[in-house]
Structures are given as structure tokens and as C-alpha cells.
Enzyme design. Structure first.
Site, PDB file in Angstrom:
ATOM      1  CB  SER A 127       0.774   3.408   6.223  1.00 53.62           C
ATOM      2  OG  SER A 127      -0.251   4.395   6.221  1.00 53.62           O
ATOM      3  CE  LYS A 172      -0.347   8.155  -3.110  1.00 54.67           C
ATOM      4  NZ  LYS A 172      -0.549   9.317  -2.277  1.00 54.67           N
ATOM      5  CG  ASP A 212      -1.600  12.533  -2.067  1.00 57.04           C
ATOM      6  OD1 ASP A 212      -1.804  12.306  -0.863  1.00 57.04           O
ATOM      7  OD2 ASP A 212      -1.206  11.662  -2.871  1.00 57.04           O
ATOM      8  CB  ALA A 245       7.445  11.657 -12.415  1.00 50.70           C
ATOM      9  CG  ASN A 272      10.840  10.472 -11.848  1.00 48.77           C
ATOM     10  OD1 ASN A 272      10.903  10.310 -10.631  1.00 48.77           O
ATOM     11  ND2 ASN A 272      10.399   9.530 -12.663  1.00 48.77           N
ATOM     12  NE  ARG A 273      14.542   5.227 -10.425  1.00 48.22           N
ATOM     13  CZ  ARG A 273      14.261   4.189  -9.671  1.00 48.22           C
ATOM     14  NH1 ARG A 273      15.220   3.630  -8.947  1.00 48.22           N
ATOM     15  NH2 ARG A 273      13.034   3.708  -9.601  1.00 48.22           N
ATOM     16  NE  ARG A 328       6.427   6.607 -13.670  1.00 48.32           N
ATOM     17  CZ  ARG A 328       6.152   6.332 -12.379  1.00 48.32           C
ATOM     18  NH1 ARG A 328       7.134   6.050 -11.543  1.00 48.32           N
ATOM     19  NH2 ARG A 328       4.924   6.334 -11.940  1.00 48.32           N
ATOM     20  CG  MET A 364       5.331  14.382  -0.380  1.00 46.95           C
ATOM     21  SD  MET A 364       4.253  13.679  -1.650  1.00 46.95           S
ATOM     22  CE  MET A 364       3.941  15.126  -2.641  1.00 46.95           C
TER      23      MET A 364
HETATM   24  N1  NAP Z   1       3.126  12.591   3.587  1.00 46.05           N
HETATM   25  C1  NAP Z   1       2.101  12.324   2.789  1.00 46.05           C
HETATM   26  O1  NAP Z   1       0.963  12.733   3.002  1.00 46.05           O
HETATM   27  C2  NAP Z   1       2.341  11.499   1.563  1.00 46.05           C
HETATM   28  C3  NAP Z   1       1.376  11.472   0.546  1.00 46.05           C
HETATM   29  C4  NAP Z   1       1.650  10.760  -0.598  1.00 46.05           C
HETATM   30  C5  NAP Z   1       2.840  10.079  -0.721  1.00 46.05           C
HETATM   31  N2  NAP Z   1       3.735  10.112   0.287  1.00 46.05           N
HETATM   32  C6  NAP Z   1       5.038   9.440   0.133  1.00 46.05           C
HETATM   33  O2  NAP Z   1       5.619   9.914  -1.061  1.00 46.05           O
HETATM   34  C7  NAP Z   1       6.431   8.895  -1.640  1.00 46.05           C
HETATM   35  C8  NAP Z   1       6.039   8.666  -3.096  1.00 46.05           C
HETATM   36  O3  NAP Z   1       4.747   8.081  -3.153  1.00 46.05           O
HETATM   37  P1  NAP Z   1       4.070   7.709  -4.561  1.00 46.05           P
HETATM   38  O4  NAP Z   1       2.718   7.218  -4.246  1.00 46.05           O
HETATM   39  O5  NAP Z   1       4.248   8.811  -5.548  1.00 46.05           O
HETATM   40  O6  NAP Z   1       4.999   6.484  -5.039  1.00 46.05           O
HETATM   41  P2  NAP Z   1       5.238   5.966  -6.508  1.00 46.05           P
HETATM   42  O7  NAP Z   1       4.069   6.252  -7.378  1.00 46.05           O
HETATM   43  O8  NAP Z   1       5.684   4.561  -6.331  1.00 46.05           O
HETATM   44  O9  NAP Z   1       6.462   6.850  -7.070  1.00 46.05           O
HETATM   45  C9  NAP Z   1       7.742   6.670  -6.544  1.00 46.05           C
HETATM   46  C10 NAP Z   1       8.669   7.781  -7.029  1.00 46.05           C
HETATM   47  O10 NAP Z   1       9.939   7.611  -6.371  1.00 46.05           O
HETATM   48  C11 NAP Z   1      10.954   7.501  -7.382  1.00 46.05           C
HETATM   49  N3  NAP Z   1      11.998   6.568  -6.936  1.00 46.05           N
HETATM   50  C12 NAP Z   1      11.809   5.344  -6.375  1.00 46.05           C
HETATM   51  N4  NAP Z   1      12.997   4.784  -6.096  1.00 46.05           N
HETATM   52  C13 NAP Z   1      13.960   5.671  -6.493  1.00 46.05           C
HETATM   53  C14 NAP Z   1      15.379   5.672  -6.481  1.00 46.05           C
HETATM   54  N5  NAP Z   1      16.072   4.623  -5.990  1.00 46.05           N
HETATM   55  N6  NAP Z   1      16.026   6.758  -6.944  1.00 46.05           N
HETATM   56  C15 NAP Z   1      15.344   7.804  -7.436  1.00 46.05           C
HETATM   57  N7  NAP Z   1      13.980   7.870  -7.481  1.00 46.05           N
HETATM   58  C16 NAP Z   1      13.304   6.813  -7.016  1.00 46.05           C
HETATM   59  C17 NAP Z   1      10.242   6.971  -8.603  1.00 46.05           C
HETATM   60  O11 NAP Z   1      11.021   7.248  -9.730  1.00 46.05           O
HETATM   61  P3  NAP Z   1      10.866   6.375 -11.085  1.00 46.05           P
HETATM   62  O12 NAP Z   1       9.709   6.962 -11.831  1.00 46.05           O
HETATM   63  O13 NAP Z   1      12.184   6.572 -11.765  1.00 46.05           O
HETATM   64  O14 NAP Z   1      10.640   4.939 -10.666  1.00 46.05           O
HETATM   65  C18 NAP Z   1       8.938   7.765  -8.527  1.00 46.05           C
HETATM   66  O15 NAP Z   1       9.116   9.077  -8.973  1.00 46.05           O
HETATM   67  C19 NAP Z   1       6.237   7.667  -0.746  1.00 46.05           C
HETATM   68  O16 NAP Z   1       7.307   7.627   0.176  1.00 46.05           O
HETATM   69  C20 NAP Z   1       4.932   7.941  -0.035  1.00 46.05           C
HETATM   70  O17 NAP Z   1       4.845   7.269   1.218  1.00 46.05           O
HETATM   71  C21 NAP Z   1       3.508  10.789   1.429  1.00 46.05           C
END
Ligand code: NAP
Length: 287
Positions: free
Chosen positions: A22, A73, A110, A137, A160-161, A165, A223
């Protein structure tokens, strides 16, 4: 940037798993230093199944507040005693502010960060003009979907995978959101695709996307910001899409978080340049 910690130092931070990637501590501590605040912003990595008990342990003013990142989150809302409309709409929070007594206020910046990043780096983008596709998702996808709906998107396709969800998120957001599978149809006539999965974090392949099926001049926003030049953005650029990197959104969602935590907007310093240096990037506009 070394400064003394006093008995009155305000503590805030970011909780995630992983959290070591981060850049939020770099951004917030730079703003804290520039504003001359007696405060510090630190990373926390609670166990994946223990965020709620971790956060409940902070209730009562142990710290000022927490940004919340993957995968906590949705859990963050459970800790809140009050929540903003936009956090409730998204069913997820990226910010908890610990108030007097047992008060915990949840917000979601966000979506605001996403729209601000698009306005700054893809100024021709108009949310109401055409459908958008969100890949993912989780918590971040939720904030994005709620903000795009609020901004007037005529259709929000969620891919989404774990299909259940995607359906759950589409149901939460309501029309015009709908769950779709990852085929070409999810990208046809779309003007924006957002990678809100963790795919590409730390390098490697991003999510599959039929960029060529999208509208001419369409935008891809990732993101993920570590690395900054993700494979997802590189593939989008090769297809002629406008690209917006995750750093633009990260800084744009951090600004309202800083104001909520410390009571004043961030001072006008170039935190993007700081982050680019931390990422080992030497050029300004890599995407
Ligand atoms: N730049 C920014 O300001 C910002 C802000 C927020 C978040 N982010 C980034 O956005 C990303 C998501 O954050 P989050 O908080 O939403 O995380 P999260 O709640 O853990 O969600 C993860 C997502 O990624 C999917 N995923 C994980 N592994 C996967 C795989 N091997 N193949 C396909 N899909 C996969 C999950 O799918 P499933 O539902 O199938 O598990 C889910 O949709 C992170 O990298 C975070 O650092 C960046």
C-alpha cells in the site's frame, strides 16, 4: 520526513491483507508532514478472518481512524455504528472514523476517487453516455458500481470469477446493474472497463477483457497500482483505449479520507511524484 512522536500524536492507518504494497502510508504521512500535524499514519495487517475483532478493539479512540483495503471493505461496515449513504449503497466501506465513546462512522471514498481519477485523466468520459463494465465484485467494485450508478451510467455490467458475488452486487445496486459472464457480450458498446479484481497486483496477468469490442475512445481504469504499468493497462493501450492508472484513483480517494481523519483538506503537494518515485517510475504518464 522523520519526526518526533509525542504523547499527543494522533494515530491513523490502513488495514489490509496484504497491506505491504500500500502507498497510503506514504501519501498520508507526506500530507501530515506538509500540514505540520502531530500525527502518524501506519499500516496494519490483521489476520484475514479477524478484521472485525481487530477493528472493534480500536473503538473508543485508540486511534483516530482507519482506511480499509482488500479484503476487509465489506467487514468494515459491520463495525460501524453510523454510515454514509454512499457506504450503505455500496455495502462496503474504505474508511472508519472512531469518534467519542463507541461511535464508529463508516464512509466509502472509492467511488469519489474513481470518478475524480476519470475526470482528471480521461476528461472526455461521461458516465451517463454509455454502459460500463466492472471486473470484480469485492469491496472496491462495490464502491465503483454505486458511484457509477449515482453518476447516471445507463448500464453497469458486473463480471466476477465467483458468479454468485456478481449477482449479489447487481442485486444490491439494483437497475441498471446486472451480472454477466466474462464473454465478449460484457464488453460490447462499453465506454469504461474497470479492473476491480486483485489480478495483476504484484505483477502478472490481469483479468481477461475483450477491449476490441468496446466503443472507440473507451477508457480502461486499473485499480491495481503496483506495478503502475499493469498488463491490463498495456493490453488496453495496444487496442487504442484511453488508460487511467490506479495511482490516480488512490490519491483521489485518499484526499477525502485525510480530511475526515484530520479535519482539513490535504496540503497541495505533489504526492503523485512521491508515489512514482516509490514505485521506481521515472516518467510522469506511464499508462
Ligand atoms: N487504486 C485505488 O484507489 C484502489 C481502491 C480500492 C481497491 N484497490 C485495489 O483493487 C483491488 C480489489 O480490492 P478489493 O478491496 O475489492 O478486494 P476484495 O474485496 O478482496 O475483492 C477481490 C476481487 O478480486 C477477485 N479475484 C481475486 N483473485 C482472483 C483470481 N485469481 N481470479 C479472478 N478474480 C480474482 C475476487 O473475485 P471472487 O469474488 O471470485 O473471489 C474479487 O472480485 C485490490 O488490488 C486493491 O488494492 C485500489
Amino acid at each position: 520526513m522523520t519526526r518526533a512522536i509525542s504523547g499527543a500524536t494522533i494515530v491513523a492507518g490502513v488495514a489490509g491483507s496484504p497491506v505491504a504494497h500500500s502507498l497510503s502510508p506514504l501519501i498520508h504521512n507526506a500530507w501530515i508532514a506538509a500540514a505540520g500535524l502531530d500525527a502518524v499514519y501506519v499500516p496494519f495487517a490483521p489476520p484475514r478472518d479477524a478484521f472485525v475483532s481487530f477493528a472493534r478493539g480500536l473503538v473508543g479512540g485508540a486511534i483516530r481512524g482507519l482506511n480499509v483495503t482488500t479484503p476487509f471493505k465489506q467487514d468494515a461496515l459491520q463495525v460501524a455504528t453510523r454510515a454514509s449513504e454512499r457506504a450503505l449503497r455500496a455495502g462496503a466501506a474504505n474508511l472508519l472514523v472512531f469518534g467519542e465513546g463507541a461511535v464508529v462512522f463508516a464512509d466509502n471514498t472509492d467511488g469519489e476517487g474513481l470518478l475524480a481519477a476519470l475526470a482528471a485523466r480521461a476528461p472526455r468520459f461521461e458516465a451517463a453516455a454509455a454502459p460500463a463494465t466492472i471486473l470484480g465484485a469485492g469491496g472496491a467494485a462495490r464502491g465503483a458500481a454505486a458511484a457509477l450508478k449515482e453518476a447516471g451510467a445507463p448500464e453497469i455490467r458486473i463480471v466476477n470469477r465467483t458468479a454468485s458475488r456478481a449477482t449479489e452486487l447487481a442485486d444490491l445496486i439494483g437497475a441498471p446493474a446486472r451480472a454477466m459472464d466474462a464473454g465478449v457480450a460484457a464488453f460490447e458498446a462499453v465506454q469504461l472497463v474497470v479492473n476491480a479484481t486483485t489480478l495483476g497486483l504484484g505483477g502478472g496477468t490481469g483479468p481477461a477483457a475483450a477491449f476490441a469490442a468496446m466503443r472507440p475512445g473507451a477508457v480502461a481504469l486499473d485499480m491495481v497500482y503496483r506495478p503502475l504499468r499493469t498488463e491490463f493497462l498495456a493490453a488496453a493501450a495496444r487496442t487504442g483505449l484511453v488508460t487511467v492508472d490506479g495511482l490516480a484513483m488512490l490519491i483521489a480517494q485518499a484526499a477525502p479520507s485525510f480530511e475526515a481523519l484530520f479535519g482539513a483538506p490535504p496540503p497541495p503537494i505533489d504526492v503523485r511524484a512521491l508515489c512514482l518515485r516509490a514505485l521506481g517510475e521515472s516518467v510522469e504518464d506511464p499508462a
